[in-house]
Structure formats: structure tokens, C-alpha cells
Design an enzyme around this catalytic site. Structure first.
Site, PDB file in Angstrom:
ATOM      1  N   PRO A   1      17.402  45.748 109.749  1.00  0.00           N
ATOM      2  CA  PRO A   1      18.628  45.269 109.107  1.00  0.00           C
ATOM      3  C   PRO A   1      18.987  46.007 107.820  1.00  0.00           C
ATOM      4  O   PRO A   1      18.119  46.351 107.023  1.00  0.00           O
ATOM      5  CB  PRO A   1      18.326  43.796 108.806  1.00  0.00           C
ATOM      6  CG  PRO A   1      16.855  43.639 108.932  1.00  0.00           C
ATOM      7  CD  PRO A   1      16.404  44.692 109.897  1.00  0.00           C
ATOM      8  N   ASN A   2      20.290  46.225 107.696  1.00  0.00           N
ATOM      9  CA  ASN A   2      20.916  46.824 106.512  1.00  0.00           C
ATOM     10  C   ASN A   2      20.700  48.326 106.387  1.00  0.00           C
ATOM     11  O   ASN A   2      21.255  48.955 105.490  1.00  0.00           O
ATOM     12  CB  ASN A   2      20.468  46.110 105.218  1.00  0.00           C
ATOM     13  CG  ASN A   2      20.851  44.647 105.231  1.00  0.00           C
ATOM     14  OD1 ASN A   2      22.015  44.326 105.421  1.00  0.00           O
ATOM     15  ND2 ASN A   2      19.894  43.743 105.077  1.00  0.00           N
TER      16      ASN A   2
ATOM     17  N   ARG B   1      24.438  51.138 100.365  1.00  0.00           N
ATOM     18  CA  ARG B   1      23.487  50.142  99.927  1.00  0.00           C
ATOM     19  C   ARG B   1      22.575  50.685  98.814  1.00  0.00           C
ATOM     20  O   ARG B   1      21.860  51.666  99.045  1.00  0.00           O
ATOM     21  CB  ARG B   1      22.644  49.810 101.161  1.00  0.00           C
ATOM     22  CG  ARG B   1      21.516  48.933 100.912  1.00  0.00           C
ATOM     23  CD  ARG B   1      20.586  48.876 102.120  1.00  0.00           C
ATOM     24  NE  ARG B   1      19.641  47.823 101.873  1.00  0.00           N
ATOM     25  CZ  ARG B   1      18.499  47.683 102.487  1.00  0.00           C
ATOM     26  NH1 ARG B   1      18.167  48.517 103.451  1.00  0.00           N
ATOM     27  NH2 ARG B   1      17.698  46.707 102.180  1.00  0.00           N
TER      28      ARG B   1
ATOM     29  N   TYR C   1      17.822  53.698  97.831  1.00  0.00           N
ATOM     30  CA  TYR C   1      17.762  54.246  99.192  1.00  0.00           C
ATOM     31  C   TYR C   1      18.455  55.599  99.341  1.00  0.00           C
ATOM     32  O   TYR C   1      18.431  56.178 100.431  1.00  0.00           O
ATOM     33  CB  TYR C   1      18.362  53.232 100.178  1.00  0.00           C
ATOM     34  CG  TYR C   1      17.608  51.916 100.185  1.00  0.00           C
ATOM     35  CD1 TYR C   1      16.307  51.850 100.685  1.00  0.00           C
ATOM     36  CD2 TYR C   1      18.167  50.746  99.674  1.00  0.00           C
ATOM     37  CE1 TYR C   1      15.597  50.665 100.675  1.00  0.00           C
ATOM     38  CE2 TYR C   1      17.468  49.554  99.665  1.00  0.00           C
ATOM     39  CZ  TYR C   1      16.188  49.513 100.169  1.00  0.00           C
ATOM     40  OH  TYR C   1      15.475  48.338 100.161  1.00  0.00           O
TER      41      TYR C   1
ATOM     42  N   ASN D   1      11.096  51.374 111.039  1.00  0.00           N
ATOM     43  CA  ASN D   1      11.335  50.843 109.704  1.00  0.00           C
ATOM     44  C   ASN D   1      11.956  49.467 109.927  1.00  0.00           C
ATOM     45  O   ASN D   1      13.166  49.356 110.132  1.00  0.00           O
ATOM     46  CB  ASN D   1      12.277  51.742 108.909  1.00  0.00           C
ATOM     47  CG  ASN D   1      12.512  51.205 107.505  1.00  0.00           C
ATOM     48  OD1 ASN D   1      12.153  50.068 107.198  1.00  0.00           O
ATOM     49  ND2 ASN D   1      13.121  52.005 106.660  1.00  0.00           N
TER      50      ASN D   1
ATOM     51  N   ALA E   1      13.769  44.505 106.047  1.00  0.00           N
ATOM     52  CA  ALA E   1      13.306  43.212 105.521  1.00  0.00           C
ATOM     53  C   ALA E   1      12.413  42.465 106.505  1.00  0.00           C
ATOM     54  O   ALA E   1      11.549  41.673 106.095  1.00  0.00           O
ATOM     55  CB  ALA E   1      14.507  42.351 105.140  1.00  0.00           C
TER      56      ALA E   1
ATOM     57  N   GLU F   1       4.819  53.145 110.885  1.00  0.00           N
ATOM     58  CA  GLU F   1       5.705  52.379 109.991  1.00  0.00           C
ATOM     59  C   GLU F   1       6.250  53.294 108.894  1.00  0.00           C
ATOM     60  O   GLU F   1       5.490  54.058 108.296  1.00  0.00           O
ATOM     61  CB  GLU F   1       4.867  51.258 109.356  1.00  0.00           C
ATOM     62  CG  GLU F   1       5.583  50.451 108.303  1.00  0.00           C
ATOM     63  CD  GLU F   1       4.655  49.447 107.615  1.00  0.00           C
ATOM     64  OE1 GLU F   1       3.412  49.558 107.736  1.00  0.00           O
ATOM     65  OE2 GLU F   1       5.188  48.557 106.925  1.00  0.00           O
TER      66      GLU F   1
ATOM     67  N   HIS G   1       9.005  53.418 105.428  1.00  0.00           N
ATOM     68  CA  HIS G   1       9.943  52.811 104.477  1.00  0.00           C
ATOM     69  C   HIS G   1      10.511  53.914 103.590  1.00  0.00           C
ATOM     70  O   HIS G   1       9.758  54.773 103.115  1.00  0.00           O
ATOM     71  CB  HIS G   1       9.252  51.756 103.611  1.00  0.00           C
ATOM     72  CG  HIS G   1       8.683  50.656 104.429  1.00  0.00           C
ATOM     73  ND1 HIS G   1       9.457  49.669 104.963  1.00  0.00           N
ATOM     74  CD2 HIS G   1       7.413  50.438 104.855  1.00  0.00           C
ATOM     75  CE1 HIS G   1       8.696  48.855 105.677  1.00  0.00           C
ATOM     76  NE2 HIS G   1       7.453  49.302 105.632  1.00  0.00           N
TER      77      HIS G   1
ATOM     78  N   ARG H   1       7.571  47.378  94.511  1.00  0.00           N
ATOM     79  CA  ARG H   1       8.774  46.618  94.185  1.00  0.00           C
ATOM     80  C   ARG H   1       8.411  45.135  94.037  1.00  0.00           C
ATOM     81  O   ARG H   1       7.391  44.815  93.443  1.00  0.00           O
ATOM     82  CB  ARG H   1       9.845  46.891  95.254  1.00  0.00           C
ATOM     83  CG  ARG H   1      10.277  48.361  95.263  1.00  0.00           C
ATOM     84  CD  ARG H   1      11.231  48.666  96.393  1.00  0.00           C
ATOM     85  NE  ARG H   1      12.446  47.865  96.316  1.00  0.00           N
ATOM     86  CZ  ARG H   1      13.336  47.761  97.305  1.00  0.00           C
ATOM     87  NH1 ARG H   1      13.143  48.418  98.436  1.00  0.00           N
ATOM     88  NH2 ARG H   1      14.399  47.021  97.166  1.00  0.00           N
TER      89      ARG H   1
HETATM   90  C1  DQA Z   1      12.757  49.127 103.369  1.00  0.00           C
HETATM   91  C2  DQA Z   1      12.005  48.290 102.338  1.00  0.00           C
HETATM   92  C3  DQA Z   1      12.187  46.811 102.626  1.00  0.00           C
HETATM   93  O1  DQA Z   1      11.469  46.029 101.680  1.00  0.00           O
HETATM   94  C4  DQA Z   1      13.650  46.437 102.542  1.00  0.00           C
HETATM   95  O2  DQA Z   1      13.828  45.079 102.884  1.00  0.00           O
HETATM   96  C5  DQA Z   1      14.508  47.320 103.371  1.00  0.00           C
HETATM   97  C6  DQA Z   1      14.225  48.744 103.454  1.00  0.00           C
HETATM   98  C7  DQA Z   1      12.715  50.646 103.026  1.00  0.00           C
HETATM   99  O3  DQA Z   1      13.020  51.427 103.915  1.00  0.00           O
HETATM  100  O4  DQA Z   1      12.406  51.006 101.901  1.00  0.00           O
HETATM  101  O5  DQA Z   1      15.528  46.882 103.898  1.00  0.00           O
HETATM  102  O6  DQA Z   1      12.141  48.962 104.622  1.00  0.00           O
END
Ligand code: DQA
Length: 149
Positions: free
Chosen positions: A10-11, A18, A23, A74, A77, A98, A100, A107
């Protein structure tokens, strides 16, 4: 390793808009182009899925069985909440990496737990898009050396 599925949660479709200080300014379309180029460089076909819905991500993982040799994920959240994604990764038992873009462990406290990571053979955080390249390259080598990490 012939085919890798890259799953973004998501997002991540909002990349570029964003929180660019966290990011970056590149978009999701830029990310897709980047990972496909990395795949081409190491002779692996890379397909990409992005969803804001946990169940769609679970189904993408399930659907990877028999079609892909590895998963880069990835979960965004859902990393920190989703036992369903963890269970799906365990169910298909494909080598999963995985990624990120930021480093969640530096964080908020609530970003410190990764459920999906418990089913992954590799993790990369805080390297921006480059983390996806590291994950793809790791998976390409993984069948030859499954102990590496
Ligand atoms: C994320 C880190 C997560 O904590 C966050 O909720 C994201 C993006 C990252 O790529 O840094 O949406 O996965």
C-alpha cells in the site's frame, strides 16, 4: 532463477508524491522500469504487482506458486501488521526477499517488527530503489548458495 515477481504494498503507487524526503522523488512507474532493467541485466524476467489491499497481495503470493522462482516483496505498512502475508509466503515456500525503500528500523517504534520478514531469506532497507536490485541479484544467486545472507 528465470522469473521473479516483485510485489509492492500500500501507498507505494504514491511514490514521487508521498513523503519525498523519505521515499524520494521517483515514481512507481520509475520503480517498475528500474526493476525490469535490473532483471534484464541478470537475464531474469521480472513482473510487478502493486496493491493497496492485503488480500490482493496474499492472492498474488499464492498465484506465484508454479509461475515464479522467487518473490521480492515490499509489503509497506503491511510489513508491520500482516500475519496473512507472512502465512502466504510460508505457504508457497518460494525464496522471498524483503525490501524497504527507507529503513523502518530507524524510524517509529511501530515499524520495527516485520512479519513478512520472518518468511524471507534476505532483507534490504534504506537503500532506496537500489534495495530491489540487491534483492533480485541475491535471489538469482540463491539457488547456487542457499546459505548466503
Ligand atoms: C516501507 C516502510 C514501511 O514502514 C512503510 O509503511 C511503507 C514503506 C519502505 O519501503 O520504506 O509504506 O516499506
Amino acid at each position: 532463477m528465470n522469473k521473479i515477481l516483485v510485489i509492492n504494498g500500500p501507498n507505494l503507487n504514491m511514490l514521487g508524491i508521498r513523503e519525498p524526503d523519505i521515499y524520494g522523488k521517483q515514481t512507481y512507474a520509475d520503480l517498475v522500469e528500474f526493476v525490469k532493467q535490473v532483471g534484464a541485466d541478470v537475464s531474469v524476467e521480472v513482473d510487478c504487482v502493486q496493491s493497496n489491499h492485503e488480500g490482493v497481495i496474499v492472492e498474488a503470493i499464492q498465484g506465484a506458486l508454479g509461475k515464479y522462482d522467487g518473490i521480492v516483496i515490499n509489503p509497506a505498512a503491511y510489513t508491520h501488521t500482516s500475519i496473512a502475508i507472512l502465512d502466504a509466503l510460508k505457504a508457497v515456500n518460494l525464496p522471498a526477499a524483503e525490501v524497504h525503500i527507507s529503513n523502518p528500523w530507524e524510524r517509529d517504534d511501530f515499524r520495527r517488527e516485520s512479519y513478512a520478514g520472518m518468511a524471507c531469506v534476505y532483507a534490504c532497507a534504506g537503500l532506496g530503489f537500489e534495495g530491489y536490485a540487491c534483492a533480485i541479484k541475491f535471489l538469482v544467486e540463491y539457488p547456487n548458495n542457499p546459505q548466503q545472507l
